[in-house]
Design an enzyme around this catalytic site. Sequence first.
Site, PDB file in Angstrom:
ATOM      1  N   PRO A 101       0.499  -1.397  -0.104  1.00  0.00           N
ATOM      2  CA  PRO A 101       0.309   0.266  -0.055  1.00  0.00           C
ATOM      3  C   PRO A 101       0.768   0.629   0.041  1.00  0.00           C
ATOM      4  O   PRO A 101       1.938   0.985   0.893  1.00  0.00           O
ATOM      5  CB  PRO A 101      -0.604   0.124   1.225  1.00  0.00           C
ATOM      6  CG  PRO A 101      -0.747  -1.446   1.942  1.00  0.00           C
ATOM      7  CD  PRO A 101       0.829  -2.223   1.296  1.00  0.00           C
ATOM      8  N   GLY A 103       1.725   3.599  -4.841  1.00  0.00           N
ATOM      9  CA  GLY A 103       2.126   4.534  -5.636  1.00  0.00           C
ATOM     10  C   GLY A 103       0.902   4.113  -6.896  1.00  0.00           C
ATOM     11  O   GLY A 103       0.461   4.323  -8.354  1.00  0.00           O
ATOM     12  N   THR A 122      -2.582   3.444  -7.591  1.00  0.00           N
ATOM     13  CA  THR A 122      -3.862   3.954  -8.124  1.00  0.00           C
ATOM     14  C   THR A 122      -2.986   5.003  -8.780  1.00  0.00           C
ATOM     15  O   THR A 122      -4.232   5.989  -9.358  1.00  0.00           O
ATOM     16  CB  THR A 122      -4.717   4.744  -6.669  1.00  0.00           C
ATOM     17  OG1 THR A 122      -4.821   3.390  -5.703  1.00  0.00           O
ATOM     18  CG2 THR A 122      -5.302   5.326  -7.324  1.00  0.00           C
ATOM     19  N   HIS A 173      17.484   2.463  31.169  1.00  0.00           N
ATOM     20  CA  HIS A 173      16.924   1.960  29.820  1.00  0.00           C
ATOM     21  C   HIS A 173      17.543   1.976  28.512  1.00  0.00           C
ATOM     22  O   HIS A 173      17.979   1.432  27.372  1.00  0.00           O
ATOM     23  CB  HIS A 173      15.255   1.503  30.017  1.00  0.00           C
ATOM     24  CG  HIS A 173      14.616   0.458  28.694  1.00  0.00           C
ATOM     25  ND1 HIS A 173      14.388  -0.786  29.306  1.00  0.00           N
ATOM     26  CD2 HIS A 173      14.095   0.809  27.532  1.00  0.00           C
ATOM     27  CE1 HIS A 173      13.178  -0.948  28.106  1.00  0.00           C
ATOM     28  NE2 HIS A 173      13.815  -0.597  26.999  1.00  0.00           N
ATOM     29  N   GLU A 174      17.028   3.359  27.712  1.00  0.00           N
ATOM     30  CA  GLU A 174      17.315   3.787  26.849  1.00  0.00           C
ATOM     31  C   GLU A 174      18.952   3.812  26.572  1.00  0.00           C
ATOM     32  O   GLU A 174      19.433   2.962  25.745  1.00  0.00           O
ATOM     33  CB  GLU A 174      17.061   5.511  26.510  1.00  0.00           C
ATOM     34  CG  GLU A 174      14.878   5.064  26.422  1.00  0.00           C
ATOM     35  CD  GLU A 174      14.678   4.379  25.606  1.00  0.00           C
ATOM     36  OE1 GLU A 174      15.160   4.187  24.160  1.00  0.00           O
ATOM     37  OE2 GLU A 174      13.783   3.785  25.713  1.00  0.00           O
TER      38      GLU A 174
HETATM   39  P1  ADP Z   1      -1.157   2.616  -3.523  1.00  0.00           P
HETATM   40  O1  ADP Z   1      -2.518   3.009  -4.311  1.00  0.00           O
HETATM   41  O2  ADP Z   1      -0.065   2.247  -4.042  1.00  0.00           O
HETATM   42  O3  ADP Z   1      -1.562   2.218  -1.998  1.00  0.00           O
HETATM   43  P2  ADP Z   1      -1.700   5.699  -3.891  1.00  0.00           P
HETATM   44  O4  ADP Z   1      -0.962   5.704  -5.648  1.00  0.00           O
HETATM   45  O5  ADP Z   1      -3.231   5.498  -3.614  1.00  0.00           O
HETATM   46  O6  ADP Z   1      -1.389   4.359  -3.784  1.00  0.00           O
HETATM   47  O7  ADP Z   1      -0.594   6.608  -2.778  1.00  0.00           O
HETATM   48  C1  ADP Z   1      -1.306   7.885  -2.298  1.00  0.00           C
HETATM   49  C2  ADP Z   1      -0.512   8.632  -2.581  1.00  0.00           C
HETATM   50  O8  ADP Z   1       1.060   8.572  -2.353  1.00  0.00           O
HETATM   51  C3  ADP Z   1      -0.442   9.696  -3.876  1.00  0.00           C
HETATM   52  O9  ADP Z   1      -1.655  10.053  -4.131  1.00  0.00           O
HETATM   53  C4  ADP Z   1       0.204  10.143  -3.747  1.00  0.00           C
HETATM   54  O10 ADP Z   1      -0.113  11.323  -3.084  1.00  0.00           O
HETATM   55  C5  ADP Z   1       1.451   9.411  -2.630  1.00  0.00           C
HETATM   56  N1  ADP Z   1       2.073   9.162  -4.114  1.00  0.00           N
HETATM   57  C6  ADP Z   1       2.708   7.342  -3.738  1.00  0.00           C
HETATM   58  N2  ADP Z   1       3.692   6.905  -4.564  1.00  0.00           N
HETATM   59  C7  ADP Z   1       4.000   8.034  -5.113  1.00  0.00           C
HETATM   60  C8  ADP Z   1       4.789   8.272  -6.319  1.00  0.00           C
HETATM   61  N3  ADP Z   1       5.324   7.014  -6.823  1.00  0.00           N
HETATM   62  N4  ADP Z   1       5.279   9.256  -6.709  1.00  0.00           N
HETATM   63  C9  ADP Z   1       4.548  10.716  -5.861  1.00  0.00           C
HETATM   64  N5  ADP Z   1       4.075  10.404  -4.957  1.00  0.00           N
HETATM   65  C10 ADP Z   1       2.957   8.934  -4.956  1.00  0.00           C
HETATM   66 ZN    ZN Z   2      13.231  -0.829  25.016  1.00  0.00          ZN
HETATM   67 MG    MG Z   3      -4.610   2.962  -3.556  1.00  0.00          MG
END
Ligand code: ADP
Ligand code: ZN
Ligand code: MG
Length: 628
Positions: free
Chosen positions: A215, A218, A220, A434-435
């Site tokens: 996800p 890019g 879409t 811890h850190e």
């Molecule tokens: P997917 O469909 O793979 O989950 P999307 O295409 O919906 O991802 O991407 C969400 C947003 O992230 C896009 O609208 C854009 O603004 C940004 N984005 C994602 N990938 C790219 C890319 N390769 N270049 C430029 N913008 C990107």
């Molecule tokens: Zn820790």
């Molecule tokens: Mg998508």
Amino acid sequence: MKLSWRVVLLWALPILLIGFFFWQGAFSSNAADTGRNTASTRMTYGRFLDYLDAGRVTAVDLYDGGRTAIVEAADPQIDNRLQRWRVDLPGNTPELITRLKAADVSLDSHPIRNDGALWGILGNLLFPFLLIGGLFFLFRRSSNVPGGPGQAMNFGKSKARFMMEAKTGVMFDDVAGIEEAKEELQEVVTFLKKPERFTAVGARIPKGVLLVGPPGTGKTLLAKAISGEAGVPFFSISGSEFVEMFVGVGASRVRDLFKKAKENAPCIIFIDEIDAVGRQRGAGIGGGNDEREQTLNQLLTEMDGFEGNTGIIIIAATNRADVLDSALLRPGRFDRQIMVDPPDVKGRLEILNVHARNKKLADEISLEAIARRTPGFTGADLANLLNEAAILTARRRKDAITMAEVDAAVDRVVAGMEGTPLVDSKSKRLIAYHEVGHAIIGTLVKAHDPVQKVTLIPRGQAQGLTWFTPSEEQSLISRAQILARIKGALGGRAAEDVIFGDSEVTTGAGNDLQQVTAMARQMVTRFGMSDLGPLSLEDSQGEVFLGRDWLNRSEYSEQIASRIDGQVRLIVDRCYSEARQIMIDNRVVIDRLVDLLIEKETIDGDEFRQIVSEYTTVPEKEELVSQI
Ligand code: ADP
Ligand code: ZN
Ligand code: MG
């Protein structure tokens, strides 16, 4: 959105209803004030005519378009004093007017007032309209909600739930960092624009392209860019919208979609999340999902049903190509698969450039540095990052984004919202140890990623955080690196243990231990990095794909299982004692670093290393290779 409309309507109706009665009431009380009603007594029309003949009438005021009159006349019963009566007239009689004029009566006519009667009538008509309209609207709304009452009445008729965009307005220039995918898809644009070029030499134009990638990479955006570049309409639907509660709806949606697309060819059909419908048929436990299968069959039929040169190209997106039905991937269907991977450092820089176009950046900003700081970020993450930085800039009332905002935004995207620091207390000291425990191992173990900063400012769920600069190359990780990470993750608990004693250790290490166990287990079962030898005993820990993986998972005997556990324990035990030893050996510098951390809340990596190097030798880390 839908829901809120319904809520508004549900509230609006009773309010309208109540409002209506008040409104009616208001007007009827208004009417009581008008002149005609001030005449308390009524006079018959006959008597009025008699009075008129007798010359008693002095004034007549006509109301209601001449249907009512207030008559002023001398009353013989009370010494001919002037008295007013209300008279109902039989319509607008011209002769009467003539007679009144002849009798020299003062005559006046009042227009129909926009209240009372007219409004009453209108109101009476309007209200049922509102009610019926409202109910109708409500009903229609609710029928859009899956499972709403309207659903059953028009299922089968299938609401077209796909979207059509005549122009997406996205161009290839807006997509960056995924050059190979773009190159392959360039060809699709040519198919759409100049199909003759291909058909002339007898080439069959591909029908389907499958975009595979996690996800936010890019997919879409790419599909939209194709339609934008080719200048053709973009039809989109999500696979999950095909899957409905009523059998047959999904299939009829597919039909509708293709029908509309054919009318608008050349065009792009984009099916997002195709795995929702395109999973292997017959794979579900308990007899598969009929509806999904029907939808998938319909999709396959439609794809076979049109010739390759009708100018429709179907682009589908998924993040799991492995679960798709093989019939979908056959030649003539989605025969082109294009991987859309998360960008590397160069790709990230290009994506940042795209999204920086409409942002105001200070001169000091180095997009290169941001690209280097963000391994693993997808395009969507980067877009989000710059947007967060811009919001922060506006909130701080600066006029350009500076590195400070970008850094804060990265931290926020990675680890969540910043909280308020703890006040100095025993638990703050414990968190500091811890850190520092994590950070000192990160600094002294050679194979570990270098420390970027240590902080006591809480973020998200964490009370304190140690940030490491991850190396770019994440795909191949050596045994030494995994062991270093296990030791680093154990560093927090080891520090608590060495400094405060066995009985004072806290729950703060819960997360660390989870990671430790997972890493150690994978070393044994997946990567062959234990005494059990190079065996793969388990698949990658994806979700079990019911019905396929469940029944034939790689099985191992009880005996192997207990040996796996033994090996995991061995790895963790060794790493833990090494981590403890590092704490014991470096107690002095750890104490100093903790004091400094409590005072400053944050120590950056360089300062941290510098202080440690005053006490012991800090191994050189490999330079971060960046190929920008
Ligand atoms: P997917 O469909 O793979 O989950 P999307 O295409 O919906 O991802 O991407 C969400 C947003 O992230 C896009 O609208 C854009 O603004 C940004 N984005 C994602 N990938 C790219 C890319 N390769 N270049 C430029 N913008 C990107
Ligand atoms: Zn820790
Ligand atoms: Mg998508």
